[in-house]
Write a protein that holds these residues in place. Structure first.
Motif, PDB file in Angstrom:
ATOM      1  N   THR A  24       0.823  -1.209   0.000  1.00 52.59           N
ATOM      2  CA  THR A  24       0.000   0.000   0.000  1.00 52.59           C
ATOM      3  C   THR A  24       0.856   1.258   0.000  1.00 52.59           C
ATOM      4  N   THR A  25       1.985   1.230   0.695  1.00 53.41           N
ATOM      5  CA  THR A  25       2.898   2.378   0.686  1.00 53.41           C
ATOM      6  C   THR A  25       3.414   2.627  -0.729  1.00 53.41           C
ATOM      7  N   LEU A  30       3.018   5.609  -6.078  1.00 50.78           N
ATOM      8  CA  LEU A  30       2.763   5.512  -7.515  1.00 50.78           C
ATOM      9  C   LEU A  30       1.591   6.403  -7.915  1.00 50.78           C
ATOM     10  N   LEU A  31       0.548   6.430  -7.085  1.00 52.75           N
ATOM     11  CA  LEU A  31      -0.630   7.229  -7.410  1.00 52.75           C
ATOM     12  C   LEU A  31      -0.324   8.732  -7.435  1.00 52.75           C
ATOM     13  N   ALA A 190      14.814  -1.424  -5.660  1.00 57.34           N
ATOM     14  CA  ALA A 190      14.708  -1.009  -4.257  1.00 57.34           C
ATOM     15  C   ALA A 190      13.848   0.241  -4.187  1.00 57.34           C
ATOM     16  N   ALA A 191      12.974   0.291  -3.144  1.00 57.09           N
ATOM     17  CA  ALA A 191      12.073   1.432  -2.998  1.00 57.09           C
ATOM     18  C   ALA A 191      12.064   1.886  -1.546  1.00 57.09           C
ATOM     19  N   LEU A 196       9.307   5.097  -6.030  1.00 56.43           N
ATOM     20  CA  LEU A 196       9.705   4.367  -7.228  1.00 56.43           C
ATOM     21  C   LEU A 196       9.046   5.021  -8.441  1.00 56.43           C
ATOM     22  N   PRO A 197       9.813   5.429  -9.447  1.00 50.26           N
ATOM     23  CA  PRO A 197       9.197   5.996 -10.655  1.00 50.26           C
ATOM     24  C   PRO A 197       8.308   4.969 -11.345  1.00 50.26           C
ATOM     25  N   LEU A 198       7.151   5.403 -11.782  1.00 46.74           N
ATOM     26  CA  LEU A 198       6.232   4.507 -12.461  1.00 46.74           C
ATOM     27  C   LEU A 198       6.892   3.839 -13.666  1.00 46.74           C
ATOM     28  N   ALA A 199       7.739   4.563 -14.361  1.00 46.50           N
ATOM     29  CA  ALA A 199       8.378   4.013 -15.561  1.00 46.50           C
ATOM     30  C   ALA A 199       9.174   2.754 -15.262  1.00 46.50           C
ATOM     31  N   GLU A 200       9.635   2.607 -14.017  1.00 50.45           N
ATOM     32  CA  GLU A 200      10.436   1.432 -13.651  1.00 50.45           C
ATOM     33  C   GLU A 200       9.613   0.148 -13.672  1.00 50.45           C
ATOM     34  N   ILE A 201       8.296   0.257 -13.472  1.00 51.35           N
ATOM     35  CA  ILE A 201       7.459  -0.946 -13.449  1.00 51.35           C
ATOM     36  C   ILE A 201       6.485  -0.999 -14.628  1.00 51.35           C
TER      37      ILE A 201
END
Length: 335
Positions: A24-25, A30-31, A190-191, A196-201
């Motif tokens: 959730t964190t 991300l949101l 690692a976050a 974490l940038p959205l682009a990474e996922i």
């Protein structure tokens, strides 16, 4: 159930992870990256009947949050999930969708549901993410649980949370995990504080091919052109392929018992493998086996729901002889 076709398939992310891992964190962070003009939706699943996580996510315009309570949308009846998801897509018309299953869920089963043909024009499945608490990687009792390992196997991306709290033992545990799951070729990120940038996922989903089939000795009794029956119960043999690796596995009833030393000899005699993991009910109690090319480990373990073994190879192999030798280790003489 009627699905209203969107103008394009919605990029859809599954954010999975064991209880307390930090899903959730990560989702909160991300949101916060939502472009102002877009609408993002979240479908959350809690095993209990009281929803809490929904209340700590954005409640402002541009977000649509829906929570499914009670049970697991991965494993229970698909209908509530299908209805909730259809309504969310129809009513919110999101530009991006996040799905957070319960920490007690099996994300691969959910992914299999959402990649069925009737969802293809509605959902653009992105890489499945599993969040792992880096500060608990030293705890073997935690990391060796079947549900924990199932979530890791399903992941295309593994996000390590709480990296700032990791001790040397956790760093060692992380290196061990990377070695154990190299056959599935996940991306490791690692976050810290969920950042974490959205682009990474935001990568395309790459599926694992899996065939669940009768035991090889039973297959030989069928006519050459016969279609293999659908397997719904133990025992069975399966083969998974991903990123150029092959994983061969077997599952047997927990009532089957095996001779410990004969089984150990068989596993030690294997060659050219990358990893062997197993748990067996033996005449010396339940035993887990965790072999890698550097060391052979086995130890006593709690009673499991079944006997199981997986072997990872780079190259294809005829498994008939191995299965025959494996079944010869059985000593309970049950039908």
């Amino acid at each position: 159930m009627k699905l209203i076709a969107p103008t394009r398939a919605v990029p859809t992310h599954i954010i999975s992870g064991f209880l307390g891992a930090g899903k959730t964190t990560l989702l909160q962070q991300l949101l916060r990256q939502k472009p102002e003009q877009e609408v993002w939706a979240v479908l959350m699943n809690e095993f209990g009947q009281i929803g809490i996580d929904q209340q700590i996510l954005p409640q402002s315009e541009g977000f649509e949050i829906k929570e499914l309570l009670g049970g697991c949308l991965c494993c229970s009846s698909q209908l509530p999930m299908q209805i909730a998801l259809s309504r969310l897509l129809d009513e919110a018309k999101p530009d991006r969708l996040f799905i957070e299953p319960t920490g007690l869920g099996h994300p691969l089963q959910l992914l299999e549901q959402l990649t069925e043909p009737h969802w293809h024009s509605h959902l653009d499945m992105r890489a499945l993410v599993t969040v792992v608490d880096g500060s608990r990687l030293h705890d073997a009792d935690w990391t060796q649980q079947n549900l924990y390992t199932d979530q890791l196997k399903a992941a295309q991306i593994i996000v390590i949370s709480h990296p700032d709290q990791m001790q040397p033992a956790d760093e060692q545990g992380l290196e061990k995990l990377k070695q154990e799951y190299q056959a599935y070729a996940p991306r490791w990120l690692a976050a810290e504080n969920g950042q974490l940038p959205l682009a990474e996922i935001d990568l395309a989903h790459v599926g694992i091919q899996r065939k669940i089939q009768p035991l090889l000795q039973l297959q030989r009794t069928l006519p050459a052109q016969a279609e293999l029956p659908e397997i719904k119960q133990l025992p069975y043999h399966y083969v998974e392929t991903a990123q150029g690796y092959s994983v061969a596995g077997w599952k047997f009833s927990r009532r089957w018992q095996f001779d410990f030393y004969t089984l150990l000899d068989l596993l030690c005699e294997q060659q050219d493998w990358l990893r062997i993991k197993a748990i067996f009910h033996t005449n010396r109690g339940w035993k887990t086996f965790n072999f890698n090319p550097q060391q052979f480990n086995y130890q006593s373990s709690p009673e499991n729901t079944d006997n199981r073994i997986e072997l990872i190879y780079r190259n294809a192999r005829d498994w008939s002889a191995f299965e025959e030798q494996l079944l010869a280790c059985r000593i309970d003489n049950a039908a």
